[in-house]
Design an enzyme around this catalytic site. Structure first.
Site, short mmCIF file in Angstrom:
data_model
loop_
_atom_site.label_atom_id
_atom_site.label_comp_id
_atom_site.label_asym_id
_atom_site.label_seq_id
_atom_site.Cartn_x
_atom_site.Cartn_y
_atom_site.Cartn_z
N ASP A 1 1.18 -1.15 -0.28
CA ASP A 1 0.23 0.00 0.19
C ASP A 1 0.81 0.99 -0.41
O ASP A 1 1.55 1.61 0.92
CB ASP A 1 -1.08 0.07 1.42
N LYS B 1 2.62 11.66 -3.54
CA LYS B 1 2.10 10.73 -4.26
C LYS B 1 0.95 11.26 -5.17
O LYS B 1 1.01 10.84 -6.73
CB LYS B 1 1.53 9.71 -2.78
N GLU C 1 -7.31 0.67 -5.36
CA GLU C 1 -6.95 0.28 -3.17
C GLU C 1 -8.60 -0.38 -2.96
O GLU C 1 -8.69 -0.54 -1.90
CB GLU C 1 -6.49 2.24 -2.47
N ASP D 1 -13.02 4.91 1.28
CA ASP D 1 -11.45 4.69 1.58
C ASP D 1 -11.09 6.17 1.20
O ASP D 1 -10.95 6.33 0.22
CB ASP D 1 -10.82 3.78 0.63
#
Length: 567
Positions: free
Chosen positions: A8, A70, A147, A170
């Protein structure tokens, strides 16, 4: 077979996991922690730090530390650290390399392959940048996993004998994804996905920091160190507000426009909700869109599953409860669910017997199409978006459409690929383009070109064109696209990474303790500061004495004191 790990790669924290004896096991890092901060910092000596010590330096050395990179995957943005120019894949590769080393130490074997998760709404460029980061770190990354799908896999691992329709919300550090899925006899079928790649826990911390800064002199936000310290304090306050209210932040001698001010503020959950009202409202859009794409109503959902550290905020839980009319579940550890699911996918890829009865399908999270035109009388209207693969299409998928020339004697055709939901290309995101050449010159409309889109489970798009009359084929290769690296550039980046000087991993516990203590020392005053200074001095003396037993004891005492002080 060689181990394949699940990773992850998060905005704030990253984790690595592996399936062992039918259970997803989180692999600890050199500090014995499962969460590795997605942060990179460089010291004055040019030595790079990755993880917890880098994150601790963000408040004290903000210009020498990078976090949140990211969000810049697949973009041309560049960062300068230690006199070196780096892009998001380079920085992500440093985090991935650290996770790779942790996995190798834990498993006792070389790890060369990984399944890496990405937000469901990452486009082709962002996914390719993630693969590039893996390659730079020395990892083969064939499988990119959404994800929420990963969280669904982790959930499905323990719910194979059930029939249930689930909405996975999420909310991580940088992104928000919603996935609607159904689990039937071990088959995890993704039905719809929606999301926002610029909405995450980091944004909530930013808004809270702006809320507090509005009470302070305006010069504060122009001072890098002052703002970094305030932002870090508000991040901590946001986390504590999930458990208690009110909480206080104290920042003595905060740099502010060339002077120093003492800041002491009390914050409540109501303050947090007021400061982040706009962000909370934005959560509703992707939820409504995912339900609509799945042709479902909120009452059709059996369970609402919350994953991602930011879902700990009570206000987020209330949004979910209000929209679905039921309390959401926290059946899986919110910080760990995605990494656990990545480990399940890695085991599936390896053909492990433990998951032989588990199957997962996925859908395209956004529409993919091409720029097209149409003739209206004597005029040609261009810039229109023609969908090739609609969002919600089960993948892998392949679709083909025929397009015709629009001018007499036309010998070339530009194929421009876009992602989005708007009718015109200018409002969608360009993914790349190329030109089909050697089209036989004919009157307008008499020569056709077949365009085929093939979209796989990794979210990788291939575009193939075929000139109908000649059979000549081309495959789209997106070159010189911002953020995308060529094979040669990946190899060059990998070589450059190998040349960088990194802090030794076996010394990381000591370095992390020092960095955390230094950052906390800046915030304290009075008796607590004196206590911490004494513990810091004792630890530094032990380091200089090079007695391992004394060093371990002093570090443990320092970490215990920091824990009591909330550092």
């Amino acid at each position: 077979m060689p181990a394949i790990v699940g990773i992850d790669l998060g905005t704030t924290f990253s984790l690595v996991s592996v399936l062992q004896h039918g259970e997803a096991v989180l692999i600890p890092n050199a500090l014995g922690e499962h969460l590795t901060a997605s942060a990179v910092s460089v010291g004055d000596d040019g030595v790079f730090l990755v993880g917890a010590p880098a994150r601790a330096r963000a408040a004290t050395h903000p210009t020498q530390t990078v976090t949140g990179f990211k969000r810049d995957m697949g973009t041309p943005r560049r960062f300068v650290l230690g006199g070196k120019e780096l892009q998001a894949p380079d920085l992500s590769a440093m985090v991935l390399r650290a996770l790779k080393e942790d996995a190798e130490r834990y498993l006792g074997e070389t790890v060369d392959e990984a399944v890496i998760t990405v937000p469901a709404y990452f486009d082709e460029l962002q996914r390719q940048a993630t693969r590039d980061a893996g390659a730079i770190a020395g990892l083969k990354v064939d499988r990119i996993l959404n994800e929420p799908t990963a969280a669904a896999l982790a959930y499905g691992l323990h719910a194979r004998d059930r029939q249930v329709r689930v909405a996975v919300l999420d909310l991580g550090g940088g992104t928000f994804d919603v996935t609607v899925l159904e689990i039937v006899d071990g088959v995890v079928e993704i039905q719809a996905t929606a999301g926002d790649t610029r909405l995450g826990g980091e944004d909530f911390a930013d808004e809270l920091a702006r809320f507090v800064a509005a009470r302070l002199p305006a010069e504060l936000v122009t001072d890098a160190v002052g703002w970094a310290r305030l932002r870090e304090a508000c991040e901590g306050a946001k986390r504590r507000l999930s458990e208690q209210s009110p909480v206080s932040i104290a920042l003595p001698a905060l740099p502010c426009g060339g002077r120093r001010i003492d800041v002491e503020e009390s914050l409540t959950t109501e303050d947090l909700e007021h400061a982040t009202a706009g962000l909370l409202a934005r959560l509703q859009g992707p939820i409504v869109r995912a339900l609509r794409d799945a042709n479902l109503r909120p009452e059709d959902i059996d369970e609402v599953l919350l994953v991602g550290g930011a879902t700990r905020m009570p206000a987020v839980q209330r949004v979910a409860a209000t929209l679905f009319g039921r309390l959401p579940l926290r059946a899986l550890p919110p910080d760990e669910a995605i990494a656990m699911g990545a480990a399940v996918q890695a085991a599936l890829k390896r053909g492990a017997a433990d998951v032989a009865d588990l199957i997962v399908t996925d859908v395209a999270p956004f529409t993919l199409g091409v720029d097209s035109g149409m003739r209206v009388g004597a005029r040609i209207v261009s810039g229109l978006f023609t969908p090739m693969i609609e969002r919600g299409t089960t993948i892998p998928a392949s679709r083909v459409q025929r397009f015709s020339t629009m001018a007499d004697g036309q010998t070339e055709l530009k194929v421009a690929v876009f992602q989005g939901e708007h009718a015109t290309c200018e409002l969608n995101r360009a993914l790349g383009q190329y030109t089909v050449k050697r089209i036989p010159p004919k009157p307008a409309g008499e020569e056709g070109v077949d365009i085929r889109f093939s979209y796989d489970l990794n979210g990788i798009l291939e575009v193939e064109t075929t000139v109908v009359s000649t059979g000549h084929k081309d495959v789209l290769v997106i070159e010189q696209t911002p953020g995308r690296l060529t094979r040669a550039q990946v190899e060059a980046a990998r070589t450059a990474l190998a040349r960088l000087k990194f802090h030794p991993r076996d010394l990381l516990p000591n370095t992390t303790a020092l960095a955390r203590a230094d950052a906390r020392f800046v915030e304290l005053t009075g008796h607590e500061r004196a206590l911490l200074g004494e513990a810091l001095g004792a630890f530094r003396a032990a380091l200089e004495g090079q007695d391992p037993a004394e060093t371990d004891a002093r570090r443990a005492a320092l970490n215990a004191l920091l824990a009591r002080m909330g550092g």
